[in-house]
Each structure stands twice: as structure tokens, then as C-alpha cells.
Motif scaffolding. Structure first.
Motif, PDB file in Angstrom:
ATOM      1  N   SER A  69       0.847  -1.199   0.000  1.00  0.00           N
ATOM      2  CA  SER A  69       0.000   0.000   0.000  1.00  0.00           C
ATOM      3  C   SER A  69       0.881   1.247   0.000  1.00  0.00           C
ATOM      4  O   SER A  69       2.054   1.184   0.354  1.00  0.00           O
ATOM      5  CB  SER A  69      -0.913   0.008   1.226  1.00  0.00           C
ATOM      6  OG  SER A  69      -0.148   0.269   2.394  1.00  0.00           O
TER       7      SER A  69
ATOM      8  N   LYS B 173       0.820   3.614   2.031  1.00  0.00           N
ATOM      9  CA  LYS B 173       1.274   3.869   3.405  1.00  0.00           C
ATOM     10  C   LYS B 173       2.452   2.994   3.780  1.00  0.00           C
ATOM     11  O   LYS B 173       3.418   3.453   4.384  1.00  0.00           O
ATOM     12  CB  LYS B 173       0.133   3.587   4.386  1.00  0.00           C
ATOM     13  CG  LYS B 173      -0.726   4.778   4.692  1.00  0.00           C
ATOM     14  CD  LYS B 173      -1.652   4.399   5.821  1.00  0.00           C
ATOM     15  CE  LYS B 173      -2.243   5.614   6.485  1.00  0.00           C
ATOM     16  NZ  LYS B 173      -3.110   5.207   7.591  1.00  0.00           N
ATOM     17  N   GLU B 174       2.342   1.711   3.409  1.00  0.00           N
ATOM     18  CA  GLU B 174       3.446   0.796   3.726  1.00  0.00           C
ATOM     19  C   GLU B 174       4.718   1.236   3.003  1.00  0.00           C
ATOM     20  O   GLU B 174       5.800   1.277   3.591  1.00  0.00           O
ATOM     21  CB  GLU B 174       3.091  -0.643   3.306  1.00  0.00           C
ATOM     22  CG  GLU B 174       2.026  -1.290   4.173  1.00  0.00           C
ATOM     23  CD  GLU B 174       1.501  -2.604   3.596  1.00  0.00           C
ATOM     24  OE1 GLU B 174       1.033  -3.452   4.371  1.00  0.00           O
ATOM     25  OE2 GLU B 174       1.547  -2.794   2.353  1.00  0.00           O
TER      26      GLU B 174
ATOM     27  N   GLU C 277       6.298   4.292   4.635  1.00  0.00           N
ATOM     28  CA  GLU C 277       7.009   3.971   5.884  1.00  0.00           C
ATOM     29  C   GLU C 277       8.337   3.291   5.590  1.00  0.00           C
ATOM     30  O   GLU C 277       9.364   3.627   6.170  1.00  0.00           O
ATOM     31  CB  GLU C 277       6.176   3.043   6.774  1.00  0.00           C
ATOM     32  CG  GLU C 277       4.891   3.642   7.302  1.00  0.00           C
ATOM     33  CD  GLU C 277       5.123   4.708   8.374  1.00  0.00           C
ATOM     34  OE1 GLU C 277       6.230   4.762   8.933  1.00  0.00           O
ATOM     35  OE2 GLU C 277       4.198   5.488   8.636  1.00  0.00           O
TER      36      GLU C 277
ATOM     37  N   ARG D 102       4.306  10.483  -2.025  1.00  0.00           N
ATOM     38  CA  ARG D 102       3.382  11.588  -1.788  1.00  0.00           C
ATOM     39  C   ARG D 102       2.647  12.071  -3.059  1.00  0.00           C
ATOM     40  O   ARG D 102       1.409  12.072  -3.097  1.00  0.00           O
ATOM     41  CB  ARG D 102       4.171  12.712  -1.110  1.00  0.00           C
ATOM     42  CG  ARG D 102       3.418  13.841  -0.538  1.00  0.00           C
ATOM     43  CD  ARG D 102       2.302  13.434   0.404  1.00  0.00           C
ATOM     44  NE  ARG D 102       1.337  14.522   0.402  1.00  0.00           N
ATOM     45  CZ  ARG D 102       1.475  15.633   1.112  1.00  0.00           C
ATOM     46  NH1 ARG D 102       2.503  15.776   1.925  1.00  0.00           N
ATOM     47  NH2 ARG D 102       0.592  16.585   1.032  1.00  0.00           N
TER      48      ARG D 102
ATOM     49  N   SER E 201      -3.309   2.298  -3.523  1.00  0.00           N
ATOM     50  CA  SER E 201      -3.864   2.937  -2.327  1.00  0.00           C
ATOM     51  C   SER E 201      -4.249   1.900  -1.269  1.00  0.00           C
ATOM     52  O   SER E 201      -4.102   2.143  -0.082  1.00  0.00           O
ATOM     53  CB  SER E 201      -5.035   3.840  -2.681  1.00  0.00           C
ATOM     54  OG  SER E 201      -5.940   3.141  -3.471  1.00  0.00           O
TER      55      SER E 201
ATOM     56  N   GLU F  88       0.279  -3.390   6.922  1.00  0.00           N
ATOM     57  CA  GLU F  88      -1.093  -2.989   7.269  1.00  0.00           C
ATOM     58  C   GLU F  88      -1.698  -3.989   8.250  1.00  0.00           C
ATOM     59  O   GLU F  88      -2.522  -3.636   9.086  1.00  0.00           O
ATOM     60  CB  GLU F  88      -1.980  -2.915   6.012  1.00  0.00           C
ATOM     61  CG  GLU F  88      -1.510  -1.913   4.969  1.00  0.00           C
ATOM     62  CD  GLU F  88      -2.140  -0.527   5.095  1.00  0.00           C
ATOM     63  OE1 GLU F  88      -2.938  -0.319   6.026  1.00  0.00           O
ATOM     64  OE2 GLU F  88      -1.806   0.327   4.255  1.00  0.00           O
TER      65      GLU F  88
ATOM     66  N   SER G  82       2.409   5.553  13.523  1.00  0.00           N
ATOM     67  CA  SER G  82       1.510   5.067  12.493  1.00  0.00           C
ATOM     68  C   SER G  82       1.158   3.670  12.958  1.00  0.00           C
ATOM     69  O   SER G  82       2.011   2.954  13.444  1.00  0.00           O
ATOM     70  CB  SER G  82       2.247   5.048  11.164  1.00  0.00           C
ATOM     71  OG  SER G  82       1.984   3.843  10.505  1.00  0.00           O
TER      72      SER G  82
END
Ligand code: ADP
Ligand code: ASP
Ligand code: MG
Length: 435
Positions: A234, A236-237, A240, A255, A281, A377, A408
Motif C-alpha cells: 500500500s 502507506k506501507e 514507511e 506523496r 492505495s 497494514e 503510524s
């Protein structure tokens, strides 16, 4: 389609780039290139030598000439670039100083040369291709040399200028212009970020990062050779992992892609049939709790201790204001009633922060540390990850200096001495993934 240093590092790889891009010409790709592998480091080295009083660009020339000869390009194609580089180094030798501005100008030669070599090869193959320095297409940045950010107007300019082109653009990664038309760079590894900015600016269908491994792996393959490929990750992953040390992606790459919901695909130039990694996403909930482990080296820990913290409001604000005013970025934070501990990248100048904090608190700085970060996640609902970490570290007698979960909910970070980092990652990888 961004091709990294190794991907444009030899005549064979550049031919491979042509093989990968040419079948897709109908889709109007935009090619972004890094410097020829190793050249950025050599430019920095040449700058240091110039500072010490000697001028030598033979290693840089040799790298470029190997490509020129191997691909049969015009042997004088970048003579003027090498001359300009020599003049710059001469200037550095005379004034014995490299400011961040000069350093950015110096390292920009890598990308400004490679885009010309790659474009010439495409033209030799019959493709209507031209090289572009990204700033000529609208890559406007702020003034923050060595770590610049794109200005909002860059997105509009890049979109408009690139859409107007009627050929295959081969664009420099890494570099931009500030408002005085001075060259800036987006930070080491910044060509990934260039690709994401351009992808977002033109509304690309996909942002492809072509590198030298089969996508994002479960950990750094230089530490664990058997690290496995992650088919889907994802946003987010990926963010990070990149932020906490997975060099395969520049930390800011995600971003722009996330803002426009553009998938990012990481693939291997030397093994294009491998599906690599898709960054989307949402990633399907994986069966494992932890998906990957990253390591960020060269970290310092600052411990701030003060009894005045008890029951005092505004204390944290005061502390973080000091970091903010001195432009020191904080990665991890942990607090107790009377102390705050933060980690920072050791490359930053923390002395002014330490001096200011020392006016009202006891400050201790520990150096030569690494952050190890577990990401996934699935960790949202996973139980027992921290337990496993402590278990493994205890068995290996590796002291854990700090631990932080919650910045997070998909990551767990902890700090160990740099000398223990590889061992800690190897053991954790084995325990978590059975490899
Ligand atoms: P490029 O020149 O293509 O930008 P980089 O050297 O910047 O390539 O990034 C690719 C390298 O990142 C890989 O060769 C690998 O050694 C390293 N790396 C570190 N962590 C990871 C990870 N989790 N997955 C894949 N590669 C990683
Ligand atoms: N050439 C630059 C570097 O080595 C940028 C990049 O490769 O992404 O840092
Ligand atoms: Mg890179």
C-alpha cells in the motif's frame, strides 16, 4: 518511467532501457534518468579532491566514455559538459569552498550527462527522442539546496510543457531550479521523486521505477540475500519503508502519487518479465502481520530530561519549537513523565538544538545507532509483534535503546546500536518469515 543509476550504468543496460520503453511509445511515456551508476559519488569525490587542491575527472570521464563507446555514440557528444565540469572544479580549487549551492551544481552533471547519452541512443535506434533538463520543463523548487521541494507552480508548468512535446522526452531526475534559476537537487536518490512529481503533473496512468532488484523486497537484500518480493504494497506501507531506510524508493516518492492516486510500480531493468511490486492505495490484507523490515542507519538519539516537565503544560511545544527553528527533522519520539527521547538523522547539525535544550534540561546524545522498522497494514490488528522483537533481541543479547509504536499503526520502530543492526534484521527476518 524512471531508470536508476545501474539501469543506465552500462551500454547493455541502456540498450535494455530502449527494449523496455520502445514497445510502449504509443502510450507517450516520459523517461526520467539518474546519473550513470556511481557518477554522483564520483562527482562528490572530485569536489573533495578539488577542495584539497587537485583536479581529476578521469574516473567520471571513463564511466561516460565506456557508455559512449559501447553504444557507438558521437565521441564528442558531452565534451562541453566535461569542460564545464572542469571549470567548476577549478573554481572550487581556487576558492577552497563548496557551499550547498555549489555542491548541487556539481552533482547535477551526472544527470545532465546521462539524459544526453540515453536520448542519443534512442535516436540512433530511430526513435524521435530529445533530452531535457527537468528545470527547462518547469521543475521549479524552493531554495533548500541538497534537499529541495517542488513548488506548487512546478506541477502546472511540467504538465503543460510536457503535454506540448511531440517527441519522447528523456528527462533528468534529481535536479531543479530555484527562483534565481540556480540548480537545486531533491536529495540523494531523488530521481524517484522527480518521476513521481512528473507523473502527478501530467496525470500519468502509472509511475514506473525501474531499478536493479525485483521490486520492493521483504528487507534489504544486502543484509538478507533470501529477501522475498512483495507483489503488492500500500502507499502507506511503501512510504514507511522508504522513510525508514528502504533505499529502493526515495522517501518522498509516494506523496505525489498518493495525492493523485496513481499506482507506482517498481521493476527490475535486468529482469523486466518479473512483475515487481505494485504500490496502490489499498493492498489486500496479507496473511502475515508484518510485511517488511527496513533499516535506517546513521541515527542519533537525543534524550531530554527535566523535572520541570512534571505537570507543566507547553513543555513539548517548547522542545519541538527548538527542533523546528533549527530545521532538525525528528524521526521517532517517545516520552515519559520527565523525559523526551527523539531520534534524528546523524547527518543533520544538531549542536544548536542541544545547546538550546541544555539551557533548561539535561541532554544526552547517543550516536551510531540504527532504526529498525517493521511495516505492514496487518499490524493494525496483529498481536505479539513487539513481544517477538524483544524475544529475538534478548536471545541475541542486543540491547534495545528505544521502541515506538503508534506514530503510524502500521509500523513498529526500535533503535539498536549500529553494530547490531544487520544481525537484528537477519534474525527477525528468519523468525517472522521463516527464511
Ligand atoms: P536506483 O539506482 O535504481 O535508484 P538504488 O540503489 O537507489 O537503485 O535502490 C535499489 C537498491 O535498494 C537495491 O539494490 C537494494 O540493495 C536496496 N534496498 C534496500 N532495501 C530494499 C528493499 N526493501 N527492497 C528492495 N531493495 C532494497
Ligand atoms: N544520481 C542521484 C544520486 O545518486 C539521484 C538518483 O540516483 O536518484 O543520489
Ligand atoms: Mg535510487
Amino acid at each position: 518511467m524512471k531508470f536508476g543509476g545501474t539501469s543506465v550504468g552500462s551500454p547493455e543496460r541502456i540498450e535494455q532501457v530502449y527494449q523496455i520503453v520502445s514497445p510502449l511509445l504509443d502510450k507517450k511515456p516520459i523517461v526520467v534518468v539518474s546519473a550513470v551508476g556511481g557518477v554522483t559519488d564520483l562527482l562528490i569525490e572530485a569536489g573533495q579532491k578539488a577542495l584539497a587542491g587537485s583536479l581529476d575527472i578521469s574516473k567520471i570521464k571513463a564511466k561516460h566514455e565506456a557508455v559512449i563507446q559501447g553504444l557507438g555514440l558521437d565521441e564528442h557528444i558531452i565534451d562541453d559538459m566535461h569542460r564545464e565540469l572542469e571549470s567548476l572544479l577549478m573554481g572550487i580549487m581556487m576558492i577552497r569552498e563548496i557551499s550547498p549551492r555549489t555542491s548541487d551544481y556539481l552533482v547535477s552533471f551526472g544527470e545532465r550527462v546521462s539524459c544526453q547519452l540515453v536520448a542519443a541512443h534512442f535516436r540512433n535506434k530511430g526513435v524521435k527522442a530529445k533530452h531535457h533538463f527537468a528545470y527547462d520543463l518547469g521543475m521549479y523548487t524552493d531554495n533548500n539546496f541538497q534537499n529541495a521541494l517542488p513548488l506548487p507552480k512546478a506541477f502546472e508548468a511540467l504538465g503543460k510543457n510536457i503535454h506540448a512535446l511531440d517527441h519522447l522526452p528523456i528527462v533528468t531526475g534529481f535536479i531543479g531550479h530555484n527562483d534565481k534559476a540556480e540548480i537545486t537537487t531533491l536529495g540523494r536518490g531523488g530521481s524517484d521523486y522527480t518521476a513521481a512529481i512528473i507523473g502527478a503533473a501530467v496525470g500519468a496512468e502509472e509511475i514506473q521505477i525501474w531499478t536493479d532488484v525485483n521490486g520492493i523486497l521483504s528487507t534489504d537484500p544486502r543484509i538478507v540475500q533470501s529477501a522475498h518480493n512483495l507483489p503488492v504494497v500500500s502507499f502507506k506501507e511503501a512510504a514507511e519503508l522508504a522513510y525508514f531506510g528502504a533505499k529502493v524508493l526515495h522517501p518522498k516518492t509516494i506523496r505525489p502519487a498518493m495525492d493523485r492516486d496513481i499506482p507506482v510500480v517498481v521493476k527490475n531493468t535486468a529482469n523486466p518479465d518479473h512483475a515487481g511490486t505494485r504500490i496502490l492505495s489499498d493492498s489486500p490484507t496479507s496473511t502475515t502481520t508484518v510485511k517488511a523490515i527496513s533499516v535506517k542507519k546513521n541515527v542519533s538519539l537525543i534524550n531530554i530530561y527535566s523535572l520541570r516537565m512534571l505537570d507543566a503544560f507547553g513543555f513539548l511545544a517548547k522542545i519541538f519549537d527548538i527542533f523546528s527553528r533549527n530545521h532538525v527533522v525528528v524521526d521517532m519520539v517517545s516520552t515519559s513523565e520527565v523525559s523526551v527521547t527523539v531520534t534524528v538523522d546523524a547527518g543533520q547539525n544538531i549542536q544548536p538544538v542541544v545547546d538550546e535544550l541544555s539551557e533548561f534540561a539535561q541532554v544526552r546524545v547517543d550516536k551510531d545507532l540504527s532504526i529498525i522498522c517493521l511495516v505492514g497494514e496487518g499490524m493494525r490488528k496483529g498481536i505479539g509483534v513487539a513481544g517477538k522483537v524483544f524475544d529475538v533481541m534478548a536471545k541475541e543479547s542486543i540491547p534495545v535503546e528505544m521502541i515506538s509504536q503508534g506514530a503510524s499503526d502500521i509500523n513498529l520502530g526500535f533503535v539498536v546500536g549500529q553494530e547490531h543492526a544487520s544481525k537484528a534484521v537477519e534474525r527477525l527476518h528468519a523468525v517472522l518469515f521463516g527464511e
